[in-house]
Design an enzyme around this catalytic site. Sequence first.
Site, PDB file in Angstrom:
ATOM      1  CD  GLU A 156     -31.634  68.348  -3.858  1.00  0.00           C
ATOM      2  OE1 GLU A 156     -32.830  68.397  -3.476  1.00  0.00           O
ATOM      3  OE2 GLU A 156     -30.708  68.024  -3.104  1.00  0.00           O
ATOM      4  CB  SER A 197      16.315 108.225  15.873  1.00  0.00           C
ATOM      5  OG  SER A 197      16.985 108.490  17.087  1.00  0.00           O
TER       6      SER A 197
END
Length: 646
Positions: free
Chosen positions: A71, A339
């Site tokens: 870069e 239950s």
Amino acid sequence: MRKITLWLVMVLSVVLSAGFTWKLPELNVPQMSIIYDINGREVKGIYQQNRISVGLNQVSPYLIDAFIAVEDKNFYRHHGIDLGGVLRALLVDLRELRVVEGGSTITQQTAKNLFLTQERTLTRKIKELYYTFLLEKQYTKDEILEMYLNTIYFGNGAYGVEAAARTYFAKSASDLTLAESALLAGIPARPSRFNPFVNPEAAKSRQSVVLERMVEEGKISEEEAKRALRQPLQYRRARFIKGDAPYFADMVIDYLVKKYGARMVYQGGLKIYTGLDLDMQEAAQEAYDDTMKDKDKDLQAALVAVDARSGYIKAMIGGRDFAQSQFNRAINAYRQPGSAFKPFLYSLAIEEGYTAASTFTCDWVEFPQPDGTVYRPTDYGDQPYHYRDFTLKEAIMVSDNVVSVKLNNSVGPKRFAEWAKKFGFSGKIRPVLSLALGTSEVTPLEMASALTAFANGGVRAEPVAIIKVLDRNGQVLEEHHPRQSRLVSPENAYIITDMLEGVLEPGGTASHLKSLVGRPAAGKTGTTQEYRDAWFVGYTPQLSCAVWVGYDTQTRTVDLPGGRIAGPIWANFMRKASEKLPVEYFPVPDDIININICMDTGLVATESCPRVMKAAFVKGTEPNEMCYVHQSWWDLIPNTAIDFEP
């Protein structure tokens, strides 16, 4: 001279008309917030920009060298603008008749990433140049490089090298190899083209270019470049990118956004430490998938587990597929527990003076109602009545409905509703006889939390999702400690636990699950009317877990009892989630005595009793008479020594 003056006036006019500032704008880079589990492992990143800032010392030297080589090779030699680089880029672009290289230095790119948009205009370019000079003036080269590495975009929503390393290689930027560094350094030039998930060949080609540049700049040798090119690469996302506990993370994010606002949560770099355990979450997902993978695609299930002592939420699954439905059934689906609600009734019965040996008859019975109707409870299965007596312990083991309704009638539905509410149920608990059969709606999280009262010797632990929240500077924003409250006595909790252990013993509705769990555990099945909802809830001394299975539309039925579809999820989860935990037995309070009783009469068992079980009692409440129904002549002989001496 006149032309230069005119050009300067024009530039100045453009600058002033564009809202230019003579100082650098405030440097406030959006920072990802991260959710951590109980062991400090990353659960999920929260972001609008997937970004985790790191220092240069936390970045692989290979990656730093790769970026500078490809870069801005003169980064440490220029003062922000590299005229030679600009000319070279211009020549390449002219030769190719298209924009191939931009010529921007790392400092210029940093200025653009931090303060400007991506638009290509003269105004933006002028701002970029000016901010470039200011950056070079106010910051060192290393500081600028660090900013750059933390702001560059890598595609797939990843900003900065740390997020990129985790997005593509599931590792930190500090651990990247030369081959991985070269590949990552090549992506920002054209993230969509060099995305290795989408176009691995193009990404590999770009990696070769980066390695060549590194050789040209003397960063690596040709042999190192060749080895890096030969190194096979495995692309995979870190778990925190996709999130291993999406329903849990979504619940945490929702809470944080309501309290701090979306901007703070998505850009503020918060660190959120939770009680979740990723190992247990993985165990939950495996148990869930093993049972649900072959079931109807519309059938849903939810699982939530909490630490029985601290209340920390350890695992949560709110539905079958978060991508398809974000509705969290673990915390928002109010369904009848069937239950599975009976333990709270039996706890009240023990409080009112009943014992595990108290007996009720399962037979035809009517209860006239205030509205003129008659309520006739029946038992589960093909046989509506057993027409025999049950001790309370056996009744809950086999989940006898008639006995439970009779017991609720005896203690009083209003009293039972008040008793149940203190276990943390936020919905409307209706004081009706059928409450004994779980006809009031609750959530899986409420059930898992309520059961901690029995697992933890009578002390309920409120559920806790978040332990601590820190801002980006490490300041504590909030902190939560375990919140406990005593609901029942240790004796009451142990007696209920002893009863629920029986559910997993031979004769219980979940006896087939005991070997799957592989350690002391207590549990309860739950199946609602017409098999609409299936539940299993249970606990060990360390962990409480609730599982619900059903359809979002209650017009459809599961057609399986809780013990057969929710039970295996629960049992397999408890086994795997507890692998790293020591085996613990439920502590027996000093005031508890365990004796063998006859299951038919509730009296002290004799050797002739055909059905015997162990039951727990508070000392002084245990039966003191021998079973007279099954006594043999031998039982009638006084327990005295007999001398058979010739």
